[in-house]
Design a protein around this motif. Structure first.
Motif, mmCIF file in Angstrom:
data_model
loop_
_atom_site.group_PDB
_atom_site.id
_atom_site.type_symbol
_atom_site.label_atom_id
_atom_site.label_comp_id
_atom_site.label_asym_id
_atom_site.label_seq_id
_atom_site.Cartn_x
_atom_site.Cartn_y
_atom_site.Cartn_z
ATOM 1 N N GLN A 6 0.844 -1.187 0.000
ATOM 2 C CA GLN A 6 0.000 0.000 0.000
ATOM 3 C C GLN A 6 0.886 1.246 0.000
ATOM 4 N N LYS A 11 -0.305 9.848 5.073
ATOM 5 C CA LYS A 11 -0.655 10.996 4.230
ATOM 6 C C LYS A 11 -1.405 12.000 5.079
ATOM 7 N N LEU A 21 -5.120 6.638 -2.983
ATOM 8 C CA LEU A 21 -4.341 5.611 -2.312
ATOM 9 C C LEU A 21 -4.186 4.433 -3.269
ATOM 10 N N CYS A 23 -3.040 0.382 -4.028
ATOM 11 C CA CYS A 23 -2.808 -0.968 -3.544
ATOM 12 C C CYS A 23 -2.255 -1.779 -4.702
ATOM 13 N N TRP A 34 -11.065 -2.596 -0.409
ATOM 14 C CA TRP A 34 -10.626 -1.468 0.397
ATOM 15 C C TRP A 34 -11.515 -1.379 1.636
ATOM 16 N N TYR A 89 -6.657 3.109 6.280
ATOM 17 C CA TYR A 89 -7.219 2.409 5.136
ATOM 18 C C TYR A 89 -6.398 1.146 4.858
ATOM 19 N N THR A 109 -2.722 2.436 5.257
ATOM 20 C CA THR A 109 -2.361 3.833 5.020
ATOM 21 C C THR A 109 -3.065 4.674 6.071
ATOM 22 N N LEU A 111 -4.375 8.047 6.975
ATOM 23 C CA LEU A 111 -4.742 9.291 6.298
ATOM 24 C C LEU A 111 -5.314 10.276 7.301
#
Lengths: 114, 113
Positions: A6, A11, A21, A23, A34, A89, A109, A111
């Motif tokens: 990922q 971020k 994003l 993957c 997701w 995520y 990730t 975020l």
């Protein structure tokens, strides 16, 4: 390790900006997902894909879009980020057949939408 | 509406004792259940699964029990070890209904040395 990467891992963005994003998987799995993880809500499905250009909505799809132009890549886009989309995520692939299938997740990730 | 529920947000257990994590579901179409373990800053990792044709599945220290009439499943960890400290998610799916997996809200397990 199911070969899932990922990006980015972290971020920080501002409200109203677009965010994508990525993957990436290396094992040619058909199904990709997701999810977002939030306290008190666990893991909730945003969108999933069952093949190139084949996608469908999950339970929390509002404000998100996805694309899958190649088997190995599944992109999640926040067209105009909002603070409610601050979350972790996770991308996942589905492996196995029948009642032996399972999801393998990427590292996530983080975020933050300010 | 949450179809898979984990009503205990947290659980503390002494090392060596049994940990029991519970999960309830509302959709009677669910026929396959999984448990995942998650450490901070990592993705969830698969732990054990059970099909609705069984009522028990065992893998080493981990056993999952399924009570279909009560729509309840539980994960038993015996003996518990400090490395088991993590967040545990149960998940469920229904064959042929959109390939979705539904997750619970998670239970944070702390194993005290």
């Amino acid at each position: 390790d199911a070969g899932i990467t990922q990006s980015p891992r972290h971020k920080v963005t501002e409200t109203g900006t677009p965010v994508t994003l990525r993957c990436h998987q290396t094992e040619n799995h058909r199904y990709m997902y997701w999810y977002r993880q939030d306290p008190g809500h666990g893991l909730r499905l945003i969108h999933y894909s069952y093949g190139v250009k084949d996608t469908d909505k999950g339970e929390v799809s509002d404000g998100y879009s996805v694309s899958r132009s190649k088997t190995e890549d599944f992109l999640l886009t926040l067209e105009s980020a909002t603070s409610s989309q601050t979350s972790v995520y996770f991308c996942a692939i589905r492996s196995g057949t029948g009642r032996n299938e399972k999801l393998f997740f990427g590292s996530g990730t983080q975020l933050s939408v300010l | 509406d949450q179809q898979v529920k984990q009503n205990s947000p947290s659980l503390s257990v002494q090392e060596g004792r049994i940990s029991i994590l519970n999960c309830d579901y509302t959709n009677s179409m669910f026929d396959y259940f999984l448990w995942y373990k998650k450490y901070p800053a990592e993705g969830p990792t698969f732990l054990i699964s059970i099909s609705s044709i069984k009522d028990k599945n065992e893998d080493g220290r981990f056993t999952v029990f399924l009570n279909k009439s009560a729509k309840h499943l539980s994960l038993h960890i015996v003996p518990s070890q400090p490395g088991d400290s993590a967040v545990y998610f149960c998940a469920a799916s229904a064959w042929g209904t959109g390939n979705q997996f539904y997750f619970g809200t998670g239970t944070s397990l702390t194993v005290i040395p």
